[in-house]
Design a protein around this motif. Sequence first.
Motif, PDB file in Angstrom:
ATOM      1  N   LYS A  13      -3.246  -5.489   7.358  1.00  0.00           N
ATOM      2  CA  LYS A  13      -2.665  -4.395   6.568  1.00  0.00           C
ATOM      3  C   LYS A  13      -1.181  -4.643   6.313  1.00  0.00           C
ATOM      4  O   LYS A  13      -0.673  -4.380   5.221  1.00  0.00           O
ATOM      5  N   GLU A  14      -0.501  -5.168   7.325  1.00  0.00           N
ATOM      6  CA  GLU A  14       0.937  -5.415   7.179  1.00  0.00           C
ATOM      7  C   GLU A  14       1.221  -6.484   6.129  1.00  0.00           C
ATOM      8  O   GLU A  14       2.110  -6.318   5.294  1.00  0.00           O
ATOM      9  N   ALA A  17       0.520  -5.283   2.596  1.00  0.00           N
ATOM     10  CA  ALA A  17       1.602  -4.406   2.136  1.00  0.00           C
ATOM     11  C   ALA A  17       2.811  -5.221   1.687  1.00  0.00           C
ATOM     12  O   ALA A  17       3.471  -4.874   0.696  1.00  0.00           O
ATOM     13  N   ASP A  20       1.934  -6.701  -1.679  1.00  0.00           N
ATOM     14  CA  ASP A  20       2.030  -5.650  -2.698  1.00  0.00           C
ATOM     15  C   ASP A  20       3.486  -5.361  -3.056  1.00  0.00           C
ATOM     16  O   ASP A  20       3.822  -5.157  -4.227  1.00  0.00           O
ATOM     17  N   ALA A  21       4.350  -5.345  -2.046  1.00  0.00           N
ATOM     18  CA  ALA A  21       5.767  -5.051  -2.298  1.00  0.00           C
ATOM     19  C   ALA A  21       6.384  -6.112  -3.210  1.00  0.00           C
ATOM     20  O   ALA A  21       7.217  -5.801  -4.073  1.00  0.00           O
ATOM     21  N   TYR A  41       0.715  -6.686  -9.561  1.00  0.00           N
ATOM     22  CA  TYR A  41       0.264  -5.739  -8.532  1.00  0.00           C
ATOM     23  C   TYR A  41      -1.142  -5.259  -8.867  1.00  0.00           C
ATOM     24  O   TYR A  41      -2.035  -5.224  -7.998  1.00  0.00           O
TER      25      TYR A  41
END
Length: 200
Positions: A13-14, A17, A20-21, A41
Amino acid sequence: MTPVSRLNTVRLKEVLALIDAQNQQDPNQEQADGQTWPKEYLYGLRMTEQQAEFVPDASELLQIACRAQHIKRWSIARASYPMDRAGYQRWRKDLGAFHGDLTAELMAKVGYNEAEQADIKDLLLKKQLKRNPEVQALEDVICLVFMRYYLADFATRHTQEKLIGIIQKTWGKMSLEGQAAALQLKLSEEVSELVGKALA
């Protein structure tokens, strides 16, 4: 490639993320589902969605590779390379290396080891396509996303002859399972007709 590690949902998950950032910084925009998205994205989300449908039991590294397939793709412009086949191939190779290096850096931040980082680079460079099941699964997801979301736009910008060639090349990269999944996609009538002609 090293044996696939057990799923670690926290670090997964990290790193998703973090990917995605990066992709949310894309200055290029695309309209979908009634809203405007940063282009890469949206592409990453579509890759993950398709991967969940096609390979629901995907390894951690395959899930990362799908999300990072176009990470910061706008950073290396196609126009900065010669506009011929050799230039295109060099651009694609450089993109793959860039995507792999950046994704490995993000993975390192959340605890992935060097072997896992090396594997993600191999995945994103498509090493041993047709021989490595993980690489082939990634390629299948890429082709399915292209046909599902992007082929219709290509159809407005290219001749039928070129489109048929593109579809045939895409088809040739896919596994039998990928091809079967492609035949189940809900495509527009125009695109379905093109696919039919390409596969005839």
